[in-house]
Design an enzyme around this catalytic site. Structure first.
Site, PDB file in Angstrom:
ATOM      1  N   SER B   8      -3.466  -2.047  -7.300  1.00 39.18           N
ATOM      2  CA  SER B   8      -3.576  -2.044  -5.839  1.00 39.18           C
ATOM      3  C   SER B   8      -4.332  -0.813  -5.398  1.00 39.18           C
ATOM      4  O   SER B   8      -3.999   0.289  -5.824  1.00 39.18           O
ATOM      5  CB  SER B   8      -2.176  -2.033  -5.223  1.00 39.18           C
ATOM      6  OG  SER B   8      -2.277  -1.944  -3.834  1.00 39.18           O
ATOM      7  N   CYS B   9      -5.366  -0.987  -4.565  1.00 36.58           N
ATOM      8  CA  CYS B   9      -6.098   0.176  -4.077  1.00 36.58           C
ATOM      9  C   CYS B   9      -6.206   0.095  -2.561  1.00 36.58           C
ATOM     10  O   CYS B   9      -6.032  -0.979  -2.002  1.00 36.58           O
ATOM     11  CB  CYS B   9      -7.472   0.268  -4.719  1.00 36.58           C
ATOM     12  SG  CYS B   9      -8.679  -0.874  -4.014  1.00 36.58           S
ATOM     13  N   PRO B  10      -6.494   1.168  -1.873  1.00 31.66           N
ATOM     14  CA  PRO B  10      -6.444   1.199  -0.397  1.00 31.66           C
ATOM     15  C   PRO B  10      -7.204   0.068   0.298  1.00 31.66           C
ATOM     16  O   PRO B  10      -6.636  -0.634   1.111  1.00 31.66           O
ATOM     17  CB  PRO B  10      -7.060   2.561  -0.042  1.00 31.66           C
ATOM     18  CG  PRO B  10      -6.843   3.412  -1.240  1.00 31.66           C
ATOM     19  CD  PRO B  10      -6.841   2.501  -2.430  1.00 31.66           C
ATOM     20  N   GLY B  12      -8.456  -2.551  -1.095  1.00 32.48           N
ATOM     21  CA  GLY B  12      -8.014  -3.809  -1.691  1.00 32.48           C
ATOM     22  C   GLY B  12      -9.107  -4.811  -1.945  1.00 32.48           C
ATOM     23  O   GLY B  12      -8.877  -6.019  -1.973  1.00 32.48           O
TER      24      GLY B  12
END
Lengths: 842, 99
Positions: B8-10, B12
């Site tokens: 999961s990354c900021p 997304g």
């Protein structure tokens, strides 16, 4: 025994120069004394002095009274009442538009924010970017020798004043004659009318009588009126103070020794003018060949100087506090008329940024020009001519610059307004002939005089009517003014020898009118032939379709006319019985009313059945949202305001006949205008789903050296392609993400990305670099390929997110990356990026 | 070894899926079995079930934002790494899990 008229001042911008002059014109033609009193400011003014009227500082909604005293006061009151109720509001129709103010916090582009150059902020009033040497100007009035020369008696000083004012008027008259732009001429005319203003004159003479010399008297009068205007609280009126000071400076200049006294204004090399303020006449006097930009500490978007700067295409920024102190004369300076910045002592990084910006702006202009040169075509190759509506020669030039394929409507009323007598045949011939020359073979349609009791044209003597729009106007009044209409038609016929012209008749309601006009044209053609004057013997004559009755006898009219042009504004008003200016019922006016669409369909179908073409020149023809309707109705020509020509061509390009016909059928079945509008919006939204990537946003072998340059180049690619509306904001969003963790994911690839409301179309742009760039990547290696992913803010667009997720995964594959890097051209890259689901076989 | 993971990354949009891809490839190379749940802009995909978690020896969180529904993993050893690490050095991360 005086009469009075009480009213609330109707114009939104207040009582400024234009409406004041309009009232003045009427007051001067009446015998009675007329005084305006403003009950809020408690100021009074003679209605014969435009200056005094402006000095009442009347704002929208102010309670006012006109006192009328004299022999003709009853008739005068009627005239004035009519003026207030019906005519005054139209004065502001031509107010020039300033660039829309930037909303929200402005984000400085990274290259500027991180530089050490001195960056000053102001308000942009004329677009473009200028880079040149700064030339600092003192305000004219301050530079003049104000110390009194020999002061004589009151009579002598008054005499000096007289001569000086006459010389100034003559000079301005000369400038007016040499003016190329109508805006220039209009502003000089406004200045000349101030010179003639009785209040202005009266004030100066009063000052002289009280013991001042002519010079001091002029300065005192200017200060008196300027002071009042400055207190007005209206930016518009405050800017008029600048006009006054300039006129005063001109008069004082003459008093002090003529042109020898004017400060040095010669520019001998490319220069940017820096000053606290600059009057319009000063601007006109500067050598335009060398004047590249203007930066002022005072002034606003509606000042005459700003208007002229826009007309001349010179980048201009105002409201830059202290600019004349902070920008060193003789050194390089940049004026950014897009963002409203002035940059003194620009660093190499700033210069490089603006070189890139200038290249981009040039590319955008070239693209607009190229598209402008193309014909109006639908997606499936159907022709739809896109022409322009104009009212003057300036507008004709502008129209062709914007790519209009012809002039679909030349409104001739402006030629007849604001004068004491109608324009002569020769005067009109010059205008129509020049129009034909500028058109260079493209079609031009000139509409004969379309005027009624609602517009102030004193020499026609049209009586005020209760219902001017259903009254004695346009073609109906031609028989009562044969001299005027014959002069106009002869002028058009003579001009038709220069280039193809067509004549269009307004407000036709029946066949007899057309026949009578045709007979007139034939008679005048015979006259000209017998005089041996060249003209087009087969000139085409068409009619406006604005009265609904015409729609039902198109078959009969088709035998007598060569074409039809739908005046959708008036047609809709008459058809729906709605006055769109009446706030109580304005909501009922809509060209999207299903009944109206059926009416338009009928008109076009009937006209085509009789092999006559149909155009549209009302607002509906310029409404981009309505493009699919205009296409499906089968119209042959659209005529609209020049600035929208390119946008409309683009909108039509996106339309396919089959889809549009479906839309028209649905619209015809809708039960109200709001439903039709919703259908149109849905149609437009669906078209927004444009391709994620395209060759025009891919650049192989980019010369960008740094991450900063690369990101700017990527955003510029999107900007040029019309996919983002605020490149600075998108760049800022990208950097916010970039600063969290570098998007250099290793393997020589970087994927800068963002979501922003300023992204109009989901996009993937690509740069490959001649030399690897330091991107502070995860693996410490230089980046050979940067892939920008820019997404709209709105949710829904999962299809695109899915493609991007799949693309991200594929980028982790050596073969895929190498294939991208080895691609021979932009199209190959686009094809590989958009390939769907190729996971099998890896 | 059976591994479960969440990426999961900021934003997304990209890193979430790159990390997932790298972890999957690395696992194949090292002879492990892995199931990766992505928590991105399109929501939760390839969700880890109770069974998956029960089978697993270890969970890897490669996330720049808090993992959603973390209570599922109580009792399981969790190794947390930055998303960037999963992209840069997936093999190293998995090799270092031991077992």
């Amino acid at each position: 025994m005086a009469s009075r008229i009480d009213f609330a001042f109707p114009l939104p911008l207040g009582l400024h120069a234009r409406p004041a002059s309009a009232l003045c014109d009427i007051a001067v033609s009446l015998g009675s004394r007329i005084t305006l009193t403003n009950h809020r400011t408690c100021r009074q003014a003679s209605a014969r002095s435009a200056l005094a009227l402006v000095a009442t500082l009347t704002r929208h909604g102010d309670a006012c009274t006109l006192l009328v005293a004299g022999e003709d006061e009853v008739a005068a009151c009627e005239r004035l009442q009519h003026f207030i109720d019906d005519e005054w509001a139209r004065c502001d129709d031509q107010v020039p538009a300033a660039p829309a103010a930037r909303e929200g916090v402005r984000s400085l582009p990274r290259a500027l924010a991180s530089s050490r150059a001195r960056i000053l902020e102001g308000t942009p009033v004329s677009a473009g970017i200028a880079r040149a040497v700064a030339f600092v100007l003192e305000p004219w009035l301050d530079a003049l020798p104000l110390a009194e020369l020999q002061q004589g008696s009151v009579a002598e000083e008054t005499d000096k004043l007289d001569r000086a004012m006459r010389r100034v008027d003559t000079d301005n008259g000369e400038r007016q004659r040499h003016a190329v732009h109508e805006t220039e001429r209009a502003i000089l005319a406004a200045h000349r009318s101030i010179l003639e203003d009785e209040e202005w004159r009266g004030r100066i003479e009063a000052e002289i009588r009280s013991g001042r010399g002519a010079v001091q008297a002029v300065v005192a009068a200017a200060e008196h009126f300027a002071g009042i205007l400055r207190e007005s609280g209206s930016t518009y009126l405050q800017e008029r103070a600048l006009d006054l000071r300039e006129i005063a400076a001109q008069i004082v200049g003459e008093l002090a020794g003529g042109t020898r006294a004017t400060p040095a204004m010669t520019l001998d090399a490319a220069a940017i003018c820096i000053a606290p303020s600059l009057g319009p006449t000063q601007l006109i006097s500067l050598d335009r060949q060398h004047l590249k930009g203007i930066a002022l500490s005072q002034g606003g978007a509606t000042s005459h100087t700003a208007i002229l700067a826009r007309a001349f295409g010179i980048p201009c920024v105002v409201g830059v506090a202290g600019v004349e102190r902070l920008v060193p004369g003789g050194r390089e300076v940049i004026v950014d008329g897009e963002r409203g910045l002035v940059i003194a002592e620009p660093t190499p990084a700033v210069l490089a940024f603006y070189e890139a910006e200038t290249r981009k702006l040039e590319a955008m202009r070239a693209r607009a020009r190229a598209f402008g040169a193309e014909p109006g075509l639908t997606a499936d190759g159907r022709r739809l001519e896109v022409a322009a509506n104009v009212g003057s020669l300036d507008e004709v030039r502008l129209a062709f610059e914007h790519g209009a394929e012809g002039i679909g409507l030349f409104r001739t009323e402006l030629l007849f307004m604001g004068r004491d007598a109608p324009p002569s045949e020769v005067e009109q011939l010059e205008v129509y002939a020049e129009t034909a020359r500028l058109a260079a073979g493209r079609p031009v349609i000139i509409r004969t005089l379309d005027i009624g009791g609602d517009k102030p044209i004193p020499y026609l003597g049209l009586p005020p009517e209760a219902n001017p729009f259903l009254g004695f106007r346009a073609v109906r009044m031609y028989a009562a003014h044969p001299g005027i209409i014959e002069a106009q038609v002869r002028a058009i016929l003579r001009a038709s020898a220069v280039g193809p012209l067509k004549i269009m008749l307004p407000m036709v309601c029946c066949l007899e009118e057309v026949r009578a006009f045709r007979a007139l044209v034939t008679r005048l053609q015979a006259e000209l032939a017998s005089e041996g004057v060249a003209h087009d013997p087969a000139i085409e004559v068409g009619i406006m379709v604005e009265i609904p009755s015409v729609a039902f006898v198109v078959d009969q009219l088709a035998h007598e006319v060569d074409f039809f042009s739908i005046g959708s504004n008036d047609l809709a008003q008459y058809f729906l019985a709605v006055d769109r200016d009446n706030p109580a019922v304005a909501h009922l006016y809509s060209p999207f009313h299903p009944a109206f669409l059926r009416l338009l369909e009928k008109i076009v179908t009937d006209a085509h059945r009789h092999q006559k073409w149909v155009g549209i020149c009302g607002e509906l023809g310029g409404n981009v949202l309505a493009a699919p309707l205009l296409v499906s109705l089968g119209l042959d020509e659209l005529s609209l305001a020049s600035p929208n020509v390119a946008t409309m061509k683009a909108a039509i390009r996106g339309c396919e006949m089959a889809d549009c016909r479906e839309l028209l059928a649905a619209a015809g079945q809708a039960s109200n205008a709001a439903d039709v509008e919703a259908l149109l919006r849905a149609f437009a939204e669906a078209r927004k789903d444009r391709s994620l990537s395209a060759a025009d946003i891919v650049h192989l072998g980019s010369g960008s050296h740094t991450r900063d340059e690369a990101i700017k180049e990527l955003v510029d690619l999107l900007h040029l392609a019309g996919r983002v509306d605020d490149p600075d904001a998108v760049e800022a969003a990208l950097w916010r993400r970039e600063e969290t963790t570098s998007t250099g994911v290793g393997f020589g690839v970087a994927i800068p990305h963002c979501r922003s409301p300023h992204v109009g179309i989901d996009s993937i742009a690509v740069l490959t670099f001649a030399t690897g760039i330091d991107w502070a990547s995860l693996d410490g290696e230089p980046v050979e390929m940067a892939i920008l992913i820019a997404l709209r803010e709105e949710a829904g667009g999962d299809a695109h997110l899915r493609m991007i997720a799949a693309l991200s995964r594929r980028l982790m594959d050596d073969e895929f990356r190498n294939a991208l890097l080895a691609a021979r051209d932009a199209s190959e890259i686009v094809a590989r990026l958009l390939q769907t689901g190729d996971e099998g076989g890896r | 070894m059976y591994i479960v993971a969440v990426t999961s990354c900021p934003t997304g949009v990209a890193h979430t899926y790159m990390a997932a891809e790298r972890l999957e490839r690395a696992a194949r190379k090292l002879g492990h079995t892995i199931k990766v749940e992505t928590q991105g802009a399109m929501g939760i995909e390839n969700a880890l079930t109770g069974e998956d978690i029960a089978r697993a020896q270890v969970a890897v969180f490669a996330a720049g934002v808090p993992v959603r529904n973390p209570e599922r993993f109580t009792g399981l050893r969790i190794v947390e790494i930055p998303v960037a690490e999963a992209i840069k050095n997936a093999e190293g991360v998995l090799a270092g899990l031991g077992g």
